[in-house]
Scaffold this active site. Structure first.
Site, PDB file in Angstrom:
ATOM      1  N   THR A  48      13.726   5.089  10.879  1.00 46.96           N
ATOM      2  CA  THR A  48      14.561   3.917  11.138  1.00 46.96           C
ATOM      3  C   THR A  48      13.815   2.655  10.735  1.00 46.96           C
ATOM      4  O   THR A  48      12.639   2.498  11.060  1.00 46.96           O
ATOM      5  CB  THR A  48      14.921   3.854  12.636  1.00 46.96           C
ATOM      6  OG1 THR A  48      15.532   5.098  12.994  1.00 46.96           O
ATOM      7  CG2 THR A  48      15.883   2.712  12.925  1.00 46.96           C
ATOM      8  N   SER A  64       5.165  -6.823  -1.345  1.00 44.19           N
ATOM      9  CA  SER A  64       4.672  -6.865   0.035  1.00 44.19           C
ATOM     10  C   SER A  64       5.178  -8.122   0.738  1.00 44.19           C
ATOM     11  O   SER A  64       5.210  -9.202   0.137  1.00 44.19           O
ATOM     12  CB  SER A  64       3.138  -6.880  -0.005  1.00 44.19           C
ATOM     13  OG  SER A  64       2.622  -7.126   1.278  1.00 44.19           O
ATOM     14  N   GLY A  65       5.559  -7.992   1.996  1.00 41.97           N
ATOM     15  CA  GLY A  65       6.104  -9.127   2.747  1.00 41.97           C
ATOM     16  C   GLY A  65       5.111 -10.248   2.962  1.00 41.97           C
ATOM     17  O   GLY A  65       5.395 -11.420   2.680  1.00 41.97           O
ATOM     18  N   ASN A  73      -5.336  -9.350  -7.765  1.00 42.16           N
ATOM     19  CA  ASN A  73      -5.558 -10.039  -6.492  1.00 42.16           C
ATOM     20  C   ASN A  73      -6.868 -10.819  -6.434  1.00 42.16           C
ATOM     21  O   ASN A  73      -7.004 -11.745  -5.655  1.00 42.16           O
ATOM     22  CB  ASN A  73      -5.489  -9.050  -5.329  1.00 42.16           C
ATOM     23  CG  ASN A  73      -6.264  -7.785  -5.590  1.00 42.16           C
ATOM     24  OD1 ASN A  73      -5.984  -7.058  -6.533  1.00 42.16           O
ATOM     25  ND2 ASN A  73      -7.261  -7.525  -4.765  1.00 42.16           N
ATOM     26  N   THR A  94       0.841  -1.203   0.000  1.00 36.71           N
ATOM     27  CA  THR A  94       0.000   0.000   0.000  1.00 36.71           C
ATOM     28  C   THR A  94       0.874   1.250   0.000  1.00 36.71           C
ATOM     29  O   THR A  94       0.693   2.158  -0.820  1.00 36.71           O
ATOM     30  CB  THR A  94      -0.932   0.009   1.236  1.00 36.71           C
ATOM     31  OG1 THR A  94      -1.750  -1.152   1.180  1.00 36.71           O
ATOM     32  CG2 THR A  94      -1.787   1.256   1.277  1.00 36.71           C
ATOM     33  N   CYS A 139     -23.305  -9.279  -1.115  1.00 39.64           N
ATOM     34  CA  CYS A 139     -23.846  -9.644   0.188  1.00 39.64           C
ATOM     35  C   CYS A 139     -22.763  -9.846   1.239  1.00 39.64           C
ATOM     36  O   CYS A 139     -23.036  -9.874   2.425  1.00 39.64           O
ATOM     37  CB  CYS A 139     -24.687 -10.913   0.067  1.00 39.64           C
ATOM     38  SG  CYS A 139     -26.006 -10.749  -1.139  1.00 39.64           S
TER      39      CYS A 139
HETATM   40  C1  LIG Z   1      -2.412  -6.377  -5.639  1.00 44.08           C
HETATM   41  C2  LIG Z   1      -2.244  -5.847  -4.243  1.00 44.08           C
HETATM   42  N1  LIG Z   1      -1.720  -4.626  -4.062  1.00 44.08           N
HETATM   43  C3  LIG Z   1      -1.544  -4.114  -2.835  1.00 44.08           C
HETATM   44  C4  LIG Z   1      -1.872  -4.806  -1.704  1.00 44.08           C
HETATM   45  C5  LIG Z   1      -1.666  -4.182  -0.349  1.00 44.08           C
HETATM   46  O1  LIG Z   1      -0.548  -4.751   0.274  1.00 44.08           O
HETATM   47  P1  LIG Z   1      -0.166  -4.444   1.775  1.00 44.08           P
HETATM   48  O2  LIG Z   1      -1.151  -5.169   2.618  1.00 44.08           O
HETATM   49  O3  LIG Z   1       1.218  -4.970   1.909  1.00 44.08           O
HETATM   50  O4  LIG Z   1      -0.216  -2.975   1.994  1.00 44.08           O
HETATM   51  C6  LIG Z   1      -2.413  -6.081  -1.843  1.00 44.08           C
HETATM   52  C7  LIG Z   1      -2.820  -6.870  -0.683  1.00 44.08           C
HETATM   53  O5  LIG Z   1      -3.867  -6.725  -0.097  1.00 44.08           O
HETATM   54  C8  LIG Z   1      -2.610  -6.606  -3.137  1.00 44.08           C
HETATM   55  O6  LIG Z   1      -3.145  -7.816  -3.308  1.00 44.08           O
HETATM   56  S1  FES Z   2     -27.396  -9.456   1.794  1.00 43.53           S
HETATM   57 FE1  FES Z   2     -27.784 -10.050  -0.231  1.00 43.53          FE
HETATM   58  S2  FES Z   2     -29.369 -11.510   0.072  1.00 43.53           S
HETATM   59 FE2  FES Z   2     -28.950 -10.933   2.073  1.00 43.53          FE
END
Ligand SMILES: Cc1ncc(COP(=O)(O)O)c(C=O)c1O
Ligand code: FES
Lengths: 337, 147
Positions: A175, A135-136, A87, A8, A261
């Protein structure tokens, strides 16, 4: 490599940093509609401070159309930010081709590689990548650490988000948490060592899972390109079964759904929408992840559980009933509510 | 999201799943919601000669709360007159199942479904009263999308 707190922050620093630095000459950013929220929100932020942003559509398979990309870049474009691997649907963008276009058009290329690092080979030289976020915790490393690759030749300049003692070449003061940095390095090394074998193993599991589901269920659709995809991801719509109700059934499995939902906002997945997946199908989607610790036995159990619950829920689905009777659901005038 | 035991019980062991003959004159059918919204409920009632609801069935496409709400409603309406069944409120459903705030609309849908089923039954009986001599061949419900 600049250490950050995660992808992020890396994405924020890359896009905002480069846009701010070159803002006297350039004011345009190109990205896609299927980026992670942290990229999209960074772009929205830039729009509020006067930048122009183009959100490229994607094709039905989730990949950007290279001609559309080429046409979107102008001489005012400072950076193109396109994620390496999505993702939600796991599709791999054509990085080398994108990099080539960016170099030709003399614009920087940033890629959010949070979901790609450690899973597919990434060569910043061959792919002409100027900025790359990782990302770690996405590579079995610690949470709270990530990194941003910043090209030195030709040099990419950034305005830092965090100023102070000038650590990390002045790009990110403060740091560093040594144990986390070491953890990220170690995690990266293990991934690199295991990448080839692991990719083959996961591909087999992915195929096994899909075959198992297809053998026992009709009307299931994989969202996103199946070939240009990391083997650890499957995103499937189980037609006529709402995603959250399915998740409630398969209690032992940890998955997520693109159904509205499941979200507090009651909006279905914007990624699936960008692919042109109809809303009713988006509601039936599950994202299934396969990883380093997933076994064949677990895949088989997951298939059994999914089949059992999809069948149970279809038996109580009025839409399934209509489909079996040959009624086209789209022909019905549903009341909006 | 964390759900109450009652809700989970209705989700795991839904009561009265099924279908009644929608063309039958003593059956009222309600079909509400929309696939694009992620929720569709079909609720049917069968009314006996004594005016009491003797059977109720449902089918629901929707989240666990929607399934539980419709299951609960079928249980509640059985043995009631249609006037009594009509007084069922979504707030009663939500309270009984302890629905979280974002799931209240799922109980609203269940209330809509029972109301639609009652309206359909009433429309059918009115038509039957209108044409007592001629055999009615239009037993299906005009107000419903499943036509
Ligand atoms: C494609 C992608 N970008 C960015 C992030 C954010 O990573 P982080 O949680 O290390 O900030 C994620 C994870 O949620 C991700 O899947
Ligand atoms: S929240 Fe979508 S059906 Fe209940």
């Amino acid at each position: 490599m600049i250490f950050t707190s995660g992808a992020t922050e890396s994405n924020n620093l890359a896009i905002r940093g480069v846009a701010e630095f070159y803002k006297d000459r350039k004011n345009h950013v190109v990205t896609t509609m299927t980026e992670h929220k942290c990229v999209l929100d960074t772009c929205r932020h830039l729009e509020q401070s006067g930048f122009e942003v183009t959100y490229l559509p994607v094709q039905k398979n989730g990949l950007v159309d290279l001609e559309v990309l080429r046409n979107a870049i102008t001489d005012r474009t400072v950076v193109v930010s396109i994620m390496a691997v999505n993702n939600e649907i796991g599709v791999i963008q054509p990085l080398e081709e994108i990099g080539k276009i960016c170099r030709e058009k003399k614009t920087f290329f940033h890629t959010d590689a949070a979901q790609a690092a450690g899973k597919i080979p990434l060569d910043v030289e061959k792919m002409n990548i100027d900025l790359m976020s990782i990302s770690g915790h996405k590579i079995y490393g610690p949470k709270g650490i990530g990194a941003l690759y910043v090209r030195r030749k030709p040099r990419v300049r950034l305005v830092p988000l965090i100023v102070g003692g000038g650590q990390e070449r002045g790009f990110r003061s403060g740091t560093l948490p040594t144990p986390l940095c070491v953890g990220l390095g170690e995690a990266a090394e293990i991934c690199a060592k295991e990448m080839d074998g692991e990719a083959k193993r996961l591909k087999k599991l992915q195929e096994r899972m899909l075959k198992g589901l297809n053998d026992k269920l009709s009307d299931i659709v994989v969202n996103g390109d199946l070939e240009q995809r990391i083997p650890g991801n499957l995103n499937i719509s189980f037609a006529y079964v709402e995603g959250e109700s399915l998740m409630m059934g398969i209690k032992g499995l940890s998955v997520s759904s693109g159904s509205a939902c499941t979200s507090a906002s009651l909006e279905p997945s914007y990624v699936l929408r960008a692919l042109g997946v109809e809303e009713d199908m988006a509601h039936t989607s599950l994202r299934i992840g396969l990883g380093r610790f997933t076994t064949e036995q677990e895949v088989d159990t997951a298939v059994d559980e999914l089949v059992r619950h999809v069948n149970k829920l279809r038996a109580m689905s009025p839409l399934w009933e209509m489909a079996q009777e040959g009624i086209d659901i789209k022909s019905i005038e549903w009341a909006a509510h | 999201m964390s759900y109450s035991e009652k809700l989970i019980d209705h989700y795991e062991n839904p009561r009265n799943i099924g279908t009644l003959d929608k063309n039958s004159e003593d059956v009222g059918t309600g079909l509400v919601g929309a696939p694009a919204c992620g929720d569709v409920m079909k609720l049917q009632i069968k009314v006996g000669a004594d005016g009491l609801i003797e059977d109720a069935k449902f089918k629901t496409f929707g989240c666990g709360s929607a399934i539980a709400s419709s299951s609960l409603v079928t249980e509640w309406v059985k043995g009631k007159t249609i006037d009594e069944a009509e007084t069922i409120k979504n707030t009663d459903i939500a309270k009984h199942l302890a629905l979280p705030p974002v799931k209240i609309h799922c109980s609203v849908l269940a209330e809509d479904a029972i109301k639609a089923a009652i309206a359909d039954y009433r429309a059918k009986s009115a038509k039957k009263d209108d044409i007592t001599d001629t055999r009615s061949d239009s037993g299906h419900e005009h107000a419903h999308p499943n036509d």
